[in-house]
Design a protein around this motif. Structure first.
Motif, PDB file in Angstrom:
ATOM      1  N   GLY A  92       3.032  -6.151   0.633  1.00 22.29           N
ATOM      2  CA  GLY A  92       4.414  -5.260   1.401  1.00 22.29           C
ATOM      3  C   GLY A  92       5.525  -5.785   0.473  1.00 22.29           C
ATOM      4  N   ASP A  95       5.564  -4.361  -3.031  1.00 22.00           N
ATOM      5  CA  ASP A  95       5.447  -2.944  -2.940  1.00 22.00           C
ATOM      6  C   ASP A  95       4.171  -1.740  -3.264  1.00 22.00           C
ATOM      7  OD1 ASP A  95       7.150  -0.944  -2.307  1.00 22.00           O
ATOM      8  OD2 ASP A  95       7.680  -0.822  -4.649  1.00 22.00           O
ATOM      9  N   LYS A  97       2.051   0.560  -2.408  1.00 23.54           N
ATOM     10  CA  LYS A  97       2.631   1.817  -0.817  1.00 23.54           C
ATOM     11  C   LYS A  97       1.644   2.938  -2.184  1.00 23.54           C
ATOM     12  CE  LYS A  97       7.078   2.671  -2.281  1.00 23.54           C
ATOM     13  NZ  LYS A  97       8.265   2.227  -1.108  1.00 23.54           N
ATOM     14  N   LYS A 277       0.463   0.856   8.073  1.00 26.31           N
ATOM     15  CA  LYS A 277       0.874   1.614   6.624  1.00 26.31           C
ATOM     16  C   LYS A 277      -0.862   1.799   6.221  1.00 26.31           C
ATOM     17  CE  LYS A 277       5.065  -0.820   5.996  1.00 26.31           C
ATOM     18  NZ  LYS A 277       6.029  -1.436   5.193  1.00 26.31           N
TER      19      LYS A 277
END
Length: 726
Positions: A92, A95, A97, A277
């Motif tokens: 996370g 970054d 993602k 996520k």
């Protein structure tokens, strides 16, 4: 020798893919601890103690196991997963993602795990990790083959362990109202009231053959040479299939197969355990991350440097996240199994949803109608209020639709198919409500749903299956038949339809069709029955910075088969009663020479072939595929029909259709459904799964060659149910 009989050393078996990157680097001390085994307990070999389970002690006679050791192992792996929170936080902070519009985003939308799946995933991962450790510790010492090890592990039930809370959610007890209900449940449960979970959504796939994992539990199998299997993309890129156009079948065969797949199978990818996520395994430009930024659940597809498509785009990595695991109904240890988010039966769950909450969300609650978006002189699917979750955001800002399954937005033709059936439900519901003024909203909804399901079942077994298999299936209902969708069907056989020759649509064409869908439903539907198959198919998906690259679906399907532990093509040849190929030359009677040569370029041994690859390479026989995939498909559709207590023609369901109602249902064709629910189509071939020809010419929708279903048979004043005999 078949790959499933091979043995591997301890070094090859351990560590497993799911934890290796996490353990290496972050927990090297723990890794050494595991590799050398932890406390050796001499009393394990001295026979069962009074407080121990005799059956448990008999599982590994040479090195007896007890509940204390099992729980110790479970607690150990639970601590590892707890510490994985640090790893996920690092991703996370970096970054890492999924970016909107990337191929990873499109795949995630199609395989998005529902809350019910994520709830099951954590305990399942812990059970699999514990099974892997016990297999390493005990099976290796007893020199057990993988199948023997897996079968022994499945005798260890989790009810007496620290994971027992996960067992309490399994199974389904059917009440009296479930047994005698006139209508099937939304989630597929209690179709078999003795084993209520059979056919239910959010249960595991079944298997035709015991899973094959390296180490016996979860790591993808290797070549019989003990080397890593060739990249799924390398196999796909080199595979040469028959490119001769199919002179008989139309695109409708493919799209109905996809529509049916959405009804019966929905595999979910894993999410991060702690943050919830989605997981990204490659950067937005298609490059691999360094190991420290790769999540343990990644199983990336490597792209060869000389790739004919991706090398020009500098893509070296295709993202693949391992599928979400789940516990079986017996709540045991053993090889990793995967969850099916769909119901296992043909029940239009892609239209109505697989939970009551989802079904209620799709309903209008007025006169039994489903919610739709009204345009001038037209209706389309309800526009999604959550496009980030339900859709891949496309270049032209196309609308995002909602239905019972998020794959409604896979491509415009599939959206058109969903639209067709939502319109059909509402057409029937409106007629029934007007005709039977005493029926409330729930009755109208359930009666319309029941007719729609019957229509889909009849089209599937009367039109589509004869086209794809070259034979009819008329299995009679028996309560002992298991409807569970096989992993082989969901992961290979039905997915093979995505890689048959069909032709290629450009990104712009696809996007324009999505953008103007409400104006082009008729165009999309007519394309299905007017076009024949012409070439390999790629899905083109948008990417940031106005660059695009395609997702090779066959590569993803090959990788998923390995992730799910599917044995080899040769294993399924034997299962289906077919001859085993000992060399590539043995394939000559069943494959074209160019297909065999392409397989030789990828695989080191004929015993390494993936099921979907070998199946696609076979020459078609009576139907669309060769004997191996036909065998897997036939098995599933026989069980799907024979196990369904509510199958439309089954006289043993609580309230069977009357003779007159059955006669009307048996008139239904896909051509009639299109005629009744398109806007301007006035002529259509009676056999939509065949291309237009002299023997299948277009006919007027008012023609006797395309008979109508007379809903007067459902008039409440003469609404009776007669026992139907075959």
């Amino acid at each position: 020798m078949i790959a499933s009989t091979m043995h591997y050393s301890k070094e090859e078996e351990f560590p497993s893919t799911m934890l290796k990157y996490y353990l290496i680097g972050l927990y090297s001390v723990t890794l050494v601890f595991i590799c050398h085994g932890w406390n050796e307990h001499p009393d394990n070999t001295r026979g069962c103690k009074r407080y121990e389970d005799p059956e448990l002690c008999s599982i590994f006679p040479m090195k007896k196991i007890n509940w204390k050791e099992i729980n110790k192992t479970i607690i150990f792996v639970q601590n590892i997963y707890i510490r994985m929170e640090t790893r996920e936080k690092i991703l996370g902070y970096a970054d890492i993602k999924i970016e909107t519009g990337t191929p990873s985003h499109g795949l995630f939308v199609d395989s998005n795990p529902e809350p019910e799946t994520t709830e099951m995933m954590k305990v399942s991962l812990e059970a699999v990790a514990a099974s892997s450790q016990i297999a390493y510790e005990y099976c290796t010492s007893e020199l057990l083959r993988r199948e023997e090890c897996g079968e022994k592990l499945r005798r260890i039930k989790l009810w007496k362990t620290a994971l027992r809370s996960g067992c309490q959610r399994l199974g389904k007890i059917c009440m009296k109202e479930d047994v005698y209900s006139k209508y099937r449940s939304i989630d597929g449960s209690c179709n078999n009231y003795m084993k209520g979970e059979r056919g239910q959504s959010f249960t595991i796939y079944g298997r035709l053959l015991f899973p094959e994992y390296m180490g016996g539990v979860r790591d993808p199998r290797r070549s019989v040479t003990r080397q890593v299997l060739p990249s799924a993309r390398e196999v796909s890129a080199k595979l040469e299939l028959n490119s001769i156009p199919d002179q008989m079948r139309s695109w409708a065969v493919l799209f109905w197969g996809q529509f049916l797949e959405h009804d019966m199978a929905h595999t979910a990818m894993s999410k991060m355990i702690h943050t919830g996520k989605p997981i990204e395994c490659c950067d937005p430009d298609g490059r691999a991350f360094s190991p420290r930024y790769e999540h343990p659940f990644c199983m990336t597809i490597k792209v060869p440097p000389n790739d004919p498509y991706y090398s020009e785009r500098d893509v070296t990595c295709l993202s693949y996240v391992r599928s979400a695991p789940a516990l079986g109904p017996d709540c045991s240890m053993g090889p990793m199994e995967q969850i099916n988010q769909a119901t296992h039966l043909i029940d239009a769950s892609q239209i109505y949803g697989v939970t009551k909450a989802k079904s209620d969300h799709l309903r209008n609650f007025t006169k039994g109608l489903l919610s739709v978006t009204h345009l001038t002189n037209s209706t389309i699917l309800e526009i999604s209020k959550n496009p980030q979750s339900d859709c891949q955001q496309r270049k032209f800002n196309a609308p995002c639709y909602q239905s019972g399954d998020k794959r409604v937005n896979t491509d415009p033709h599939m959206t058109a198919m969903y639209t067709l059936w939502v319109r059909e439900h509402n057409r029937i519901a409106a007629y029934l409500a007007d005709m039977n003024s005493g029926w409330d909203d729930e009755t109208v909804f359930q009666e319309a749903r029941r007719i729609v399901i019957a229509e889909i079942q009849h089209i599937t077994y009367n039109e589509w299956i004869p086209s794809i298999l070259g034979t009819r299936i008329k299995t009679e209902y028996r309560p002992d038949i298991d409807p569970t969708v096989s992993n082989e069907f969901a992961t290979a056989a039905i997915r093979a339809l995505n890689s048959v020759p069909i032709g290629k649509l450009s990104l712009a064409d696809e996007e324009k069709k999505h953008t103007y869908l409400h104006k082009s439903i008729d165009l999309l539907l007519s394309e299905m029955y007017k076009n024949k198959f012409t070439g390999r198919r790629l899905y083109y998906i948008g990417k940031p910075r106005e660059v695009t690259y395609g997702v090779d679906i066959l590569s993803v399907d090959i990788q998923r088969g390995r992730d799910h532990g599917l044995p080899t093509y040769n294993d399924y040849r034997l299962y289906c009663g077919l001859s085993e190929a000992e060399t590539f030359d043995d394939l000559r009677p069943i494959m074209l020479p160019k297909a065999i040569e392409s397989l030789k370029k990828s695989y080191k041994s004929v015993d390494d072939l993936d099921l979907i690859v070998g199946g696609l390479a076979e020459k078609p026989e009576r139907g669309m595929f060769g004997p191996t995939l036909t065998c897997v498909l036939k098995d599933q559709f026989e069980r799907t029909r024979g196990s369904d207590r509510y199958f439309y023609s089954n006289p043993d369901q609580p309230s069977p259709f009357s003779h007159s109602q059955l006669k009307e249902i048996e008139k239904v064709t896909l051509a009639r459904i299109i005629c009744d629910n398109s806007e301007k189509i006035e002529k259509i071939p009676p056999k939509v799964f065949e291309i237009v020809s002299k023997r299948n010419p277009e006919q007027s929708c008012d023609s006797k060659h395309i008979p109508r279903l007379d809903l007067q048979a459902w008039n409440n004043e003469r609404y009776t149910y007669n026992h139907v005999t075959s």
